[in-house]
Structures are given as structure tokens and as C-alpha cells.
Write a protein that holds these residues in place. Structure first.
Motif, PDB file in Angstrom:
ATOM      1  N   PHE A  95      29.928  30.150  26.332  1.00  0.00           N
ATOM      2  CA  PHE A  95      31.009  30.677  25.510  1.00  0.00           C
ATOM      3  C   PHE A  95      31.500  32.016  26.039  1.00  0.00           C
ATOM      4  O   PHE A  95      32.722  32.227  26.164  1.00  0.00           O
ATOM      5  CB  PHE A  95      30.552  30.780  24.046  1.00  0.00           C
ATOM      6  N   VAL A  96      30.558  32.791  26.428  1.00  0.00           N
ATOM      7  CA  VAL A  96      30.936  34.106  26.951  1.00  0.00           C
ATOM      8  C   VAL A  96      31.733  33.925  28.227  1.00  0.00           C
ATOM      9  O   VAL A  96      32.773  34.555  28.437  1.00  0.00           O
ATOM     10  CB  VAL A  96      29.680  34.965  27.185  1.00  0.00           C
ATOM     11  N   VAL A  98      33.578  31.363  29.176  1.00  0.00           N
ATOM     12  CA  VAL A  98      34.922  30.853  28.893  1.00  0.00           C
ATOM     13  C   VAL A  98      35.818  31.979  28.386  1.00  0.00           C
ATOM     14  O   VAL A  98      36.963  32.136  28.842  1.00  0.00           O
ATOM     15  CB  VAL A  98      34.842  29.705  27.870  1.00  0.00           C
ATOM     16  N   THR A  99      35.248  32.769  27.543  1.00  0.00           N
ATOM     17  CA  THR A  99      36.058  33.839  26.963  1.00  0.00           C
ATOM     18  C   THR A  99      36.479  34.822  28.041  1.00  0.00           C
ATOM     19  O   THR A  99      37.644  35.234  28.100  1.00  0.00           O
ATOM     20  CB  THR A  99      35.269  34.551  25.859  1.00  0.00           C
ATOM     21  N   THR A 102      39.210  33.227  30.203  1.00  0.00           N
ATOM     22  CA  THR A 102      40.467  33.192  29.483  1.00  0.00           C
ATOM     23  C   THR A 102      41.080  34.573  29.413  1.00  0.00           C
ATOM     24  O   THR A 102      42.292  34.753  29.613  1.00  0.00           O
ATOM     25  CB  THR A 102      40.243  32.651  28.070  1.00  0.00           C
ATOM     26  N   ASN A 103      40.209  35.528  29.190  1.00  0.00           N
ATOM     27  CA  ASN A 103      40.677  36.896  29.105  1.00  0.00           C
ATOM     28  C   ASN A 103      41.321  37.318  30.425  1.00  0.00           C
ATOM     29  O   ASN A 103      42.417  37.874  30.443  1.00  0.00           O
ATOM     30  CB  ASN A 103      39.493  37.784  28.738  1.00  0.00           C
ATOM     31  N   ARG A 105      42.604  35.410  32.783  1.00  0.00           N
ATOM     32  CA  ARG A 105      43.857  34.695  33.030  1.00  0.00           C
ATOM     33  C   ARG A 105      44.994  35.284  32.212  1.00  0.00           C
ATOM     34  O   ARG A 105      46.106  35.479  32.681  1.00  0.00           O
ATOM     35  CB  ARG A 105      43.667  33.219  32.677  1.00  0.00           C
ATOM     36  N   LEU A 106      44.641  35.579  30.997  1.00  0.00           N
ATOM     37  CA  LEU A 106      45.653  36.114  30.104  1.00  0.00           C
ATOM     38  C   LEU A 106      46.144  37.463  30.615  1.00  0.00           C
ATOM     39  O   LEU A 106      47.360  37.721  30.593  1.00  0.00           O
ATOM     40  CB  LEU A 106      45.073  36.254  28.695  1.00  0.00           C
ATOM     41  N   LYS A 109      48.540  36.872  33.363  1.00  0.00           N
ATOM     42  CA  LYS A 109      49.842  36.451  32.850  1.00  0.00           C
ATOM     43  C   LYS A 109      50.600  37.643  32.298  1.00  0.00           C
ATOM     44  O   LYS A 109      51.797  37.802  32.534  1.00  0.00           O
ATOM     45  CB  LYS A 109      49.684  35.390  31.758  1.00  0.00           C
ATOM     46  N   MET A 110      49.853  38.426  31.589  1.00  0.00           N
ATOM     47  CA  MET A 110      50.495  39.579  30.986  1.00  0.00           C
ATOM     48  C   MET A 110      51.118  40.450  32.066  1.00  0.00           C
ATOM     49  O   MET A 110      52.275  40.851  31.970  1.00  0.00           O
ATOM     50  CB  MET A 110      49.487  40.396  30.179  1.00  0.00           C
ATOM     51  N   PHE A 113      54.184  38.661  33.693  1.00  0.00           N
ATOM     52  CA  PHE A 113      55.389  38.685  32.857  1.00  0.00           C
ATOM     53  C   PHE A 113      55.927  40.100  32.724  1.00  0.00           C
ATOM     54  O   PHE A 113      57.142  40.294  32.627  1.00  0.00           O
ATOM     55  CB  PHE A 113      55.115  38.077  31.475  1.00  0.00           C
ATOM     56  N   LEU A 116      57.918  40.463  35.762  1.00  0.00           N
ATOM     57  CA  LEU A 116      59.159  39.655  35.642  1.00  0.00           C
ATOM     58  C   LEU A 116      60.158  40.360  34.737  1.00  0.00           C
ATOM     59  O   LEU A 116      61.350  40.468  35.041  1.00  0.00           O
ATOM     60  CB  LEU A 116      58.818  38.286  35.079  1.00  0.00           C
TER      61      LEU A 116
END
Lengths: 145, 1006
Positions: A95-96, A98-99, A102-103, A105-106, A109-110, A113, A116
């Protein structure tokens, strides 16, 4: 980090109490089993057995109303992990991980963008200078400098 | 996008003076509190334990201790295992709060990720805004477009090129000139008309085809191509083009004059031409270019011509006189489109491109192309373009139409003069023909080159009538699909001849009417009859153009006409006198005589005046000769006066007196030759007195001197005698006017001579009769032209011979005296019948009558005997009666009727009759050649008469006695079986004997 030992902090005190209760219960159950196994039908053994049984029952009763047990949330996945005989720490670790992924990747993205937004805004303003206030406003609102 | 700043829990923490990030939303799904698990498990365990304990307590007796222990142990073991797991869980639970936080965090991150996903989707969506429109230009943009030409946005990166310097341009042009000159020099296939017609300058080749076009071409680089296969590496390019001709603004004709008039192309056409020309240049090089441009310019010329034509067809003299078809490569002009010869594209001019690709025309007429004409070409490609005339379709049309007209007029002229055999037509101008209609009148036939129609200048009504015919489709060729020019010209010439005919005819008609001829237009005679007319004329047989007219004089008998025929070709006239008759609605020429008019080529008044005289003479002559022929009299026309003088005939033969003298041959049929000569003259004289025309007929004949006496006796009647000349003269006059109304012409024609010949015949009959009477020694007591009285025999009373008279139809007959014996009268009836059949048997009649005297006498004697011996029956009926009867001239019956009372019934009377037949007979054995009587009793040889055997015996006896007496008197009385042959004298005694026998027989019967 494993869960073999309890950290000695206040938060874990109720847990430690419950754990000791459980230890006693398990031990009592072992003893009870031995007593049943070795039961001779004598009054003594009968009394001992009865005594032991009552002890188990009182232990159960103590556990049922364990204080502060309310504040520990248990995900169902962990329950099924234990049911299946797997180590719940694996769940925790996964779980850790994955988190964290995800963190990350996010965050990418942030950042993308954000870039952009900055480029698009810049170009728009270049081409259509009268849009500059709108672009700046959006930048400001989205945390740009 | 904004993040909701409000925490779900409502807890808003404020630290360091700025808003803290919002609380992460807490996740509760699939999360249980630990207490719940503990509670569930403990209570469950308790319940299981409790129920097992109860169960074990109840199964104390039914189950063995071991089993009970086992059950309890199983439960304890499973409980222990469960609680070990619980223990594990509890131990894990010390991290549960962190894990829960992580769960919340992950959940939040996922939701953020979702938002980003939506954002990128949204951005991607922008790509799909293809239908998105820019907003209407705002004023700044519009201004920019207006001022700078286009939006010059700074982001275009437009780099301004420096201007090309004139130096470079000049250099390039020079290079190009060089390259072009080299290429033209190296090129093998240059259209021949491009040779010497091109100039290289300004970087282009300018090719000028005089009278057609000017074109400029160039190349795109300075490659020098010397192999045709390499041409595609640097093909020529089209630059500019112009026509070197156009509409001359002064004359509005197509002109080539010195390329002054240059028709530039409109932009659209130029662009089209550019693409076409470049295509052609790429594929076919200069050859193709020439071909295309040449065709293009010719087509343009054709188009200009068609425009001219359109103008002409609307507002010029040509309006309505031609039609044309225009296609890109050909114009067809149908001129004279109202004329049948040319109508619907039978004559036309084709203007198009000939085999040499030049503009040219072809002339089509009369079913074929007229190639042999000397009209100059129209292509405008003459050697010197300065001289080239403006191309005027008007003048081309005019030239051709005039040429056509001229040809037609020439043909008409030739054919007409050839047909008419003289130079009756001559040219006044190529389009005008002077046509002689009559010797004194002529007209001008002209052609209208605009319409092709022929017309007469200042036409008379007749001419305008024919003008329409001339200009219409010839009737003979109506069935043909194609009317050739020859047909049309033939028609024109025929009509011209008809006009001539009509004119001559009306001219002649006027003349004839003024000389009192009456035209008759009702008579139409058929082909057959016309050919009879033609048989008089040798040179007219194959010629159908003629005109027949019928005229008559006022005083002519009906059905007689003067016919004249006008020959349309030679203008000669032929004259006939004819008698016509309408048979079943068709006129036939019964008699025809041609007048000899060769000497009268000029139809002047004198000729016409004499015409009536000579025609009348002809008619009279014909009537008389016809009658003579009917009467079977041979005749001869006398033209020589000397003959008349020789015969002492007082006639003169000057033609002015309209006299005809005919010599009649007298072979005894007219007058006995014994009394006259063999020639009798008939003098016919026509005289007009006032309105009536009289025909005087006089007959002259010589008389033998010895007969003069006979004739003198009837001279007082209507025969004029010239005893001194030994001539007689019979006169008759016929009024011809009376005959006009007669419809029955047979009587009218015969009437002319009837009176004369009747007189002659009566004269002749009288003379003959007198002669015969005298020859048979019969006393003529009295005679005149109608009857003769004579005595045949003393037995008879005098007879009268009535001479036949044809005027009142009386026949010749012998009439007895009124007081004559009835038997004689009866006999004369029979004799007259015979006499009527044999007209010349007068002498025979007399002889016969003389012979018959014996019979009458015999009968008389018998009657006397019977009357003296009256024998009667009781009822007063005569017992014996006698009668005689002439059965025919050669048969007489002597009949005795015997009446007797019937033997059984006296009241009944038996009637018997005995008949003796007497015929005339000859006895061949008798040398005297006299006529005998044959006395026959054969008729009585029947069974009924057997009872009269005695009677017959008596008769035989009586005859025997008679025979003896005859012998003694040397009279012949021959007795045959039942017959007797007796001389005339014996008949009376014989009959007396027989009668006496009867009387005695009847008496003896009583």
C-alpha cells in the motif's frame, strides 16, 4: 518495520492490553484443551475444568468490551489477508508503495501541466496580448508565480 | 480548477496566517473498527462454547466420552486459532491509523489524477473544434488587412527578399535569348509557317502568322536541347497570344490589315488558352502549337463570320433570304431559302477549313459541289497581306448568288433559244433577259439574286400569272425527290413558251374578233384528235407546246369551226376548218381540212378577211361534196374557166364571188345519157344579203336536141331552158342562217342539194318513163314532172303513173282510173308492190297488164255464162258461183263454188269449191316465144272431190273438144296430166267451156 513488538507509546497501550488479554486467552485455551484431553471424570478434574472454563469465559467477556478498540480502523483487505494466513505487513508495504508511486506520477503531471499552462499562456499572450489578464489570473489561481 | 477549500470535516485550521491545505477526505468504505472485530469474535466464540457445552451436557448418554472430548477439543483448537489470528490483527492494528491515512491519501491522489486526466482530455478536445469559427473580424484586424494587405503576425517569421536588380534581369533575358535562338536553330520540326515568321527578343520567341495570330513562348531555363527526346527537360511555355485580325470598326467586316486590328483575348479565354497551349507545347512542341492556334484563329474567324451572318440575317437586304448553321469548324449558308430550288439546304455555301487548314468555302448547288467556279479564295492568305481585302461574308454571298443567278439565266437563255429555234431571247444584263413574246412585243425576264426568284419587269396580268408558275415547283417533277436545276430551267422555258403562246393567242384572238369571228372556248379535243391535226404538220409532232383555238363565223352552220394552232416554239400558225361533233361528251373531229397558209406568214387584216371567205368556201364545198358522195355521184372540182366556157356554162370563177364549180359525172344515174351529156355542172355561189347568207346552187346540163321537145313541155315548172345553148338550168337557193338552229345536222347538210337533186331526179324519172312508155308503144296521153297518163290496153281505162317525189316521200306508183274494175284495182296493188321493189320495171308492168287482159276476159265470160243460167237452191242461194283471185302476180285462182243441199238433211247446205290455178308459163317447145297460161286442176285432187268425178270427166271431155278445135285453128293447147298449157287467146274459150260444163253438171245433179 514489523509488528512483532509493540511500540511503547500511549497510543498503543490499549492495544497492548488487548494483546495481553489475548495471550492469556490463548494460554487458557491451551490449558483447557489439556484439561479436556486429560479429563478423568474425577470431581477435581471436573472442578478444575469448570474453573478453567469460567476463566476462558471471563477472558472473552473482558475482550468484548476492550476499551479504545474503537479508534483502530481495520481495512477489510487486512482481515482477508490474515484469514488467508498471509502477513498483513505485506499489505501495508504494498500500500505504501502504491501510494508513493501514485504520488510521484501525480507530481509529474502537476509539473507538466504547470509547464503547459505557462507555455500556452505565454503563447496566447504573445499572439493575443489582450488576453494577458485572463492568462495571468488563471496562473495565479493555479498556483503559478 | 480550484480545489475545494472546505474540509469535509468542517475543521479549518489556520496557521502562519495563510490557509492550510484542505483536509484530505476520510475514507470509511471497507474499513471496520477493531472493536467490532473483537466483539464479533468473542461473542461468537462464547456462543459456540455455550452451545457446545449444552450439547455435550445433553449428549452425556448418547455419545462416548471420547467423541465429546473430541468435539470440545476441536472447538477449543479452532477458537485458539481464531484468537491467534486476532492477536496478529491486534498487533498489526498499531499501524492501522497510518494505513488509514495512506488510504485517504491514495484516494485523494487518485481523484487528483482523475482531474488531470479530465484536463488532458479537455485539451485534446480542443483538437476537435474543426467547426469552430473565428469571431467576426474586429476593427483592428480589419484595419490591418486594409493597411498592410494581410495580417502580418509577428510569429510568421516572414523574411523580406531583396528586390532583383535590373542587371540580373537583363542578364537572364540575354541568356534566354541566346538559349531560345539556339533552340530554334537546332529544332528539326518547326511548322513551315513559323519559318521566318518569328523573332527572338525580350527572352521570348514571338511568332507572327500574318492574318491569323501572334504568339509568344519561352522556356524556363537556359538549357540548350539538341535532341528531340530531351525536349521534355525544358519545354516551351506559353506567354501571350493575340489574333491578328478582328472586326474593322469602320466597316464592321473582318479585316487583316497590317495587324492593326488586334483582338486580345479576354482573361478567362486567355487562361484557358494558356493551359491548353502549355499542355500542347509539352506534348507536341511547336507543331502542335501551330495546329491548335491555327484552328483556334480559324474558328474565331468562323465565329466572326457567323456574327456577321447573324447581323445580316437580321438587318440587311438578306433578311429572310438565307439561313445558316454554325458549328465550331463549319458554317453552312443556305441562300435563296425560299426558293424551291434551294430550299431546305439544297444550295448552300460551306465556309470551313480546307485540306490545307485554310479558311475556304465550297459551293454546293444542283445536287453537287460546284468546284469549277472562278470566284477567288477567301482565306485572306494572299501573298501580300496589305492587299488582303476585308473578309466580308456579304460580298461572298453576293458573289456566289450573282454567279448562280448568272448561270441560271445563261441556261434559260440557251435552252429557250434552242427550243424556239431563234434568237428570241437576248441578254440585257447578266441577270436580265429580253424575251420576245410576239414579233412586236417583248418583255424582260430578270432574276432577283437575293431570292433566286424570277420576275418580269412591269408585268402584264398574263405575265404575273406565269411569274407565279415559273417560281413554283415544276409540276412534272413534283414526285421526284430532287428537283434539278435543269428541271427548273425547263419549267421556266416551258412557261416562257406558254406566255408566248398566250400572247400570240390573245393578239390573234383580238384580230379575229375584230374581223367578226366568234371564239369558242368550250371545245376541247382529245389527244387522239389532236394527233390528227398533227398529221398535217410534219415539224410539230414531237412538240407539245401548242395552242388550239376554235372560232366560227356568225353565219356558219353549227358544228363547223375554224381551228388554229399556234406553235409555241416556232410561232407558226396552222389553220384548219373542221366539223366537230360531241360524242358522249368528247369532241371528235368529223372532218378536217387544212388551210394552205404558207403564203400568209403575216397575219394581216387582208389574210384574216379572206380567211372567212376561204373557210366558208371550204365548208360549202365540203358539204356539197359530202352530199354528192352520199348520193354516190362522181364529181370533180372545176378550177379552170375554160372548161366552163367550153360547156357554155355561164359561171365565172373569180374567188371574190365565192363560187365553186363542180363537175358531176353523169353515168346515166342523174339524167339518162340519151337525153343529156355525161357532165353536169354545179355552180355554188355564196352571197350575203344583210344578215342572211344565202347559198345559191345552180345546175347546168346540156340537152340532146331530140329530147328538147320532151323537156320543153315541163319547162314552165322550175327548169330553165336555154334552147339556143342546148342547156337546162336548175336553180336552188338555201338560206344558211336558218340552219344555225338546227340540231340535227344530217338533215341540214342534206338539205343543200335535196331540192336540186330532186328536181333532177324527177326530170330524169320523167324522161326515163317517157322513154320506156314510148318504147313499149304505149300511148301517153298527158305528162308533167309529177305524173304521166297512159293507155296500156283498150280493155283498161287509162292509167296514171305517179312519179316518185323524195321531197314529200311519195313513191312511184301506177294508179288506175277511178271507174276501173275492182279486180283490176286489186291487181294494180300487187303490181305496185312489185313496181316499188324494181323501179325500172315499168315496161314489164305494162306488158304484164297487157297479158292479164286474157284473164280478165276469161273471167268476164264465165260470169256472163253463169249469170245467164241462174241456178238456185230452195233457200235462194245460188248453186253455182264463180270468183277469181290474184294470189300473186304469177298466180290466179279461178274458183267455182258449188252449193248443194245435203243428201240426208235438206236444211244443211253442202259447200264445195273447185279451184283452177292459172300461172304464166313458157313452153320451151314452142318456137314463138310467147307467154302461155298453165291451167292446172291439181288443187282439186282430193278425196272430198271424188264425188265430182263426173264433173271432171265432163271437163276433160270439153277440153278434148277444145283441143281439137285448137288444132284446127293451129292454136297450141297442150294437155298435160292434169294441166293444160294454153295460149292467152285460148283461155277465154277454155273457161267458157268449163263454165258450161259446170252449169250442165249442176243441172244434171238436180
Amino acid at each position: 518495520m514489523t509488528t512483532s513488538e509493540f511500540n511503547q507509546n500511549t497510543e498503543n497501550e490499549p492495544l497492548a492490553a488487548i494483546a495481553s488479554n489475548l495471550q492469556s486467552l490463548v494460554e487458557s485455551l491451551i490449558e483447557l484443551g489439556v484439561m479436556v484431553h486429560d479429563f478423568q471424570g474425577t470431581p477435581q478434574s471436573h472442578t478444575a475444568l469448570t474453573h478453567k472454563t469460567n476463566q476462558v469465559v471471563s477472558l472473552l467477556s473482558g475482550l468484548t468490551n476492550s476499551p479504545f478498540a474503537q479508534q483502530f480502523p481495520i481495512p477489510l483487505d487486512v482481515v482477508s489477508y490474515i484469514e488467508d494466513g498471509r502477513n498483513p505487513d505485506i499489505y501495508t508495504r504494498e500500500f505504501v508503495e502504491v501510494t508513493a508511486k501514485t504520488n510521484a506520477r501525480l507530481k509529474g503531471k502537476m509539473l507538466a501541466f504547470k509547464k503547459l499552462r505557462d507555455v500556452l499562456g505565454e503563447k496566447l499572450v504573445d499572439e493575443f496580448p489582450h488576453l494577458k489578464p485572463g492568462v495571468d489570473d488563471i496562473k495565479r489561481k493555479t498556483g503559478g508565480s | 480548477m480550484s480545489v475545494d477549500t472546505k474540509s469535509r470535516n468542517g475543521a479549518i485550521g489556520v496557521s502562519h496566517g495563510r490557509t492550510a491545505p484542505p483536509e484530505i477526505p476520510h475514507v470509511t468504505a471497507n474499513i471496520l473498527p477493531l472493536l467490532n472485530i473483537l466483539r464479533f469474535h468473542t461473542q461468537e466464540s462464547y456462543k459456540r462454547l455455550e452451545s457446545l457445552v449444552e450439547k455435550l451436557a445433553n449428549t452425556k448418554t448418547t455419545s462416548s466420552d471420547v467423541n465429546r472430548k473430541l468435539a470440545l477439543l476441536d472447538l477449543i483448537v479452532s477458537m485458539r486459532q481464531d484468537f491467534v489470528k486476532i492477536y496478529t490483527l491486534v498487533k498489526w492494528a498499531q499501524r492501522s491509523k497510518d494505513v488509514s491515512k495512506l488510504i485517504d491519501l491514495l484516494n485523494w491522489l487518485r481523484s487528483q489524477e482523475y482531474y488531470f486526466e479530465g484536463l488532458s482530455h479537455g485539451i485534446n478536445e480542443l483538437n476537435h473544434f474543426s467547426g469552430a469559427k473565428l469571431p467576426s473580424s474586429d476593427i483592428p484586424l480589419a484595419l490591418e488587412v486594409l493597411v498592410r494587405g494581410r495580417p502580418q503576425l509577428p510569429s510568421y517569421n516572414y523574411i523580406q527578399k531583396p528586390p532583383i536588380s535590373p542587371k540580373i534581369i537583363l542578364k537572364v533575358l540575354k541568356d534566354l535569348n541566346l538559349a531560345l535562338t539556339a533552340r530554334m536553330a537546332l529544332m528539326d520540326e518547326i511548322p513551315h509557317r513559323f519559318h521566318n515568321n518569328y523573332v527572338v527578343k525580350d527572352g521570348r520567341i514571338i511568332i507572327t502568322i500574318p492574318g491569323e495570330f501572334q504568339v509568344s513562348i519561352t522556356v524556363a531555363n537556359d538549357l540548350i536541347i539538341d535532341e528531340p527526346c530531351d525536349y521534355h527537360k525544358s519545354p516551351f511555355f506559353f506567354i501571350d497570344f493575340a489574333f491578328l485580325f478582328g472586326i474593322n470598326p469602320e466597316t464592321s467586316l473582318i479585316t487583316h490589315k497590317d495587324s492593326k486590328i488586334v483582338s486580345a483575348l479576354p482573361k478567362a479565354s486567355r487562361e484557358k488558352l494558356e493551359s491548353v497551349a502549355n499542355q500542347v507545347l509539352l506534348n507536341l512542341s511547336l507543331l502542335g502549337l501551330y495546329e491548335v492556334l491555327h484552328k483556334y484563329s480559324i474558328s474565331f474567324k468562323l465565329f466572326l463570320i457567323s456574327r456577321q451572318l447573324k447581323d445580316l440575317s437580321v438587318n440587311s437586304k438578306w433578311r429572310g433570304n438565307f439561313q445558316f448553321k454554325y458549328s465550331s469548324s463549319l458554317i453552312i449558308i443556305n441562300y435563296w431559302n425560299n426558293h424551291f430550288l434551294s430550299r431546305s439546304w439544297k444550295s448552300f455555301i460551306e465556309i470551313g477549313i480546307d485540306k490545307k487548314y485554310n479558311l475556304n468555302f465550297r459551293w454546293f448547288k444542283n445536287g453537287k459541289y460546284e468546284l469549277d467556279h472562278d470566284i477567288p479564295d477567301i482565306n485572306g492568305n494572299s501573298s501580300d497581306p496589305e492587299d488582303a481585302e476585308d473578309l466580308s461574308i456579304d460580298s461572298i454571298l453576293t458573289t456566289i448568288v450573282h454567279k448562280h443567278s448568272e448561270k441560271i439565266m445563261n441556261k434559260i437563255h440557251n435552252l429557250f433559244n434552242k427550243t424556239v429555234n431563234q434568237s428570241a431571247a437576248s441578254f440585257l444584263s447578266p441577270h436580265q433577259l429580253l424575251v420576245e413574246l410576239t414579233p412586236r412585243k417583248s418583255t424582260i425576264l430578270a432574276i432577283n439574286p437575293l431570292t433566286g426568284f424570277l420576275f418580269f419587269t412591269d408585268p402584264s396580268p398574263i405575265e404575273s400569272q406565269y411569274q407565279a408558275k415559273i417560281n413554283s415547283v415544276p409540276s412534272v417533277t413534283e414526285n421526284k425527290n430532287f428537283i434539278t436545276e435543269q428541271d427548273m430551267i425547263k419549267n421556266v422555258v416551258e412557261n416562257l413558251i406558254l406566255i408566248r403562246l398566250d400572247m400570240s393567242n390573245s393578239f390573234l384572238r383580238t384580230k379575229l374578233i375584230t374581223t367578226e369571228w366568234i371564239p369558242n372556248d368550250f371545245i376541247k379535243i382529245s389527244e387522239n384528235e389532236t394527233s390528227r391535226l398533227f398529221s398535217f404538220i410534219t415539224d410539230l409532232r414531237s412538240n407539245p407546246s401548242y395552242k388550239l383555238q376554235f372560232y366560227r363565223c356568225r353565219n356558219w352552220p353549227s358544228a363547223w369551226f375554224l381551228i388554229y394552232m399556234l406553235n409555241g416554239h416556232s410561232s407558226k400558225t396552222h389553220w384548219w376548218v373542221a366539223r366537230t361533233k360531241s360524242i358522249q361528251g368528247e369532241w371528235r373531229l368529223q372532218w378536217l381540212k387544212m388551210l394552205d397558209t404558207d403564203s400568209h406568214s403575216e397575219l394581216d387584216y387582208k389574210f384574216l378577211n379572206n380567211l372567212s371567205t376561204s373557210c366558208s368556201n371550204l365548208i360549202i364545198h365540203h358539204l356539197i361534196t359530202e352530199e354528192l358522195e352520199q348520193r354516190e355521184v362522181q364529181y370533180l372540182r372545176v378550177n379552170n374557166k375554160e372548161i366552163l366556157r367550153k360547156f357554155n356554162v355561164p359561171g365565172d370563177l373569180t374567188p371574190q364571188t365565192f363560187e365553186t364549180v363542180i363537175a358531176l359525172h353523169n353515168s346515166g344515174n342523174l339524167l339518162p345519157l340519151s337525153a343529156s351529156s355525161s357532165t353536169i355542172f354545179l355552180v355554188v355561189k355564196l352571197s350575203t344579203e344583210g344578215t342572211s347568207t344565202k347559198l345559191q346552187l345552180t345546175m347546168y346540163g346540156s340537152l340532146k336536141e331530140q329530147k328538147l321537145g320532151d323537156v320543153i313541155s315541163f319547162a314552165h315548172i322550175d327548169v330553165k331552158l336555154h334552147p339556143d345553148l342546148l342547156l337546162f338550168e336548175l336553180l336552188s337557193s338555201v338560206c344558211l342562217n336558218e340552219n344555225n338552229d338546227e340540231t340535227n345536222e344530217s338533215t341540214s347538210t342534206q338539205k343543200l342539194l335535196t331540192v336540186l337533186f330532186e328536181s333532177l331526179r324527177r326530170m330524169s324519172a320523167l324522161l326515163i318513163s317517157l322513154e320506156q312508155l314510148r318504147a313499149s308503144n304505149i300511148e301517153v296521153t298527158r305528162y308533167d314532172l309529177s305524173e304521166i297518163c297512159f293507155k296500156v290496153h283498150s280493155f283498161y281505162k287509162p292509167f296514171t303513173l305517179i312519179l316518185a317525189n323524195q321531197v314529200d316521200g311519195r313513191k312511184a306508183q301506177i294508179i288506175p282510173d277511178q271507174n276501173e274494175n275492182s279486180h283490176v284495182k286489186l291487181l294494180l296493188d300487187i303490181v305496185n308492190k312489185d313496181y316499188a321493189q324494181k323501179s325500172n320495171s315499168l315496161a314489164g308492168c305494162f306488158k304484164y297488164l297487157q297479158e292479164c287482159v286474157s284473164i280478165f276476159r276469161a273471167a268476164q265470160s264465165v260470169n256472163e255464162i253463169l249469170d245467164s243460167n241462174e241456178l238456185k237452191l230452195p233457200n235462194q242461194l245460188s248453186r253455182l258461183r264463180f270468183d277469181f283471185k290474184f294470189q300473186s302476180l304469177n298466180k290466179v285462182h279461178f274458183i267455182f263454188n258449188i252449193n248443194s243441199a245435203h243428201s240426208t238433211s235438206p236444211k244443211k247446205i253442202q259447200k264445195d269449191r273447185i279451184v283452177f290455178a292459172i300461172t304464166f308459163a313458157r313452153n320451151k317447145f314452142d318456137s314463138r316465144q310467147i307467154l302461155f297460161f298453165k291451167f292446172s286442176m291439181k288443187d282439186n285432187m282430193s278425196a272430198e272431190n271424188l264425188k265430182f268425178r263426173k264433173l271432171f270427166e265432163l271437163i276433160y271431155r270439153a277440153t278434148n273438144e277444145l283441143q281439137e278445135t285448137c288444132h284446127s285453128k293451129k292454136k297450141s293447147f297442150v294437155k298435160l296430166n292434169y294441166d293444160f298449157l294454153t295460149e292467152g287467146e285460148i283461155l277465154e274459150p277454155l273457161m267458157k267451156k268449163i263454165a258450161e260444163t259446170f252449169v250442165s253438171y249442176v243441172r244434171s245433179e238436180n
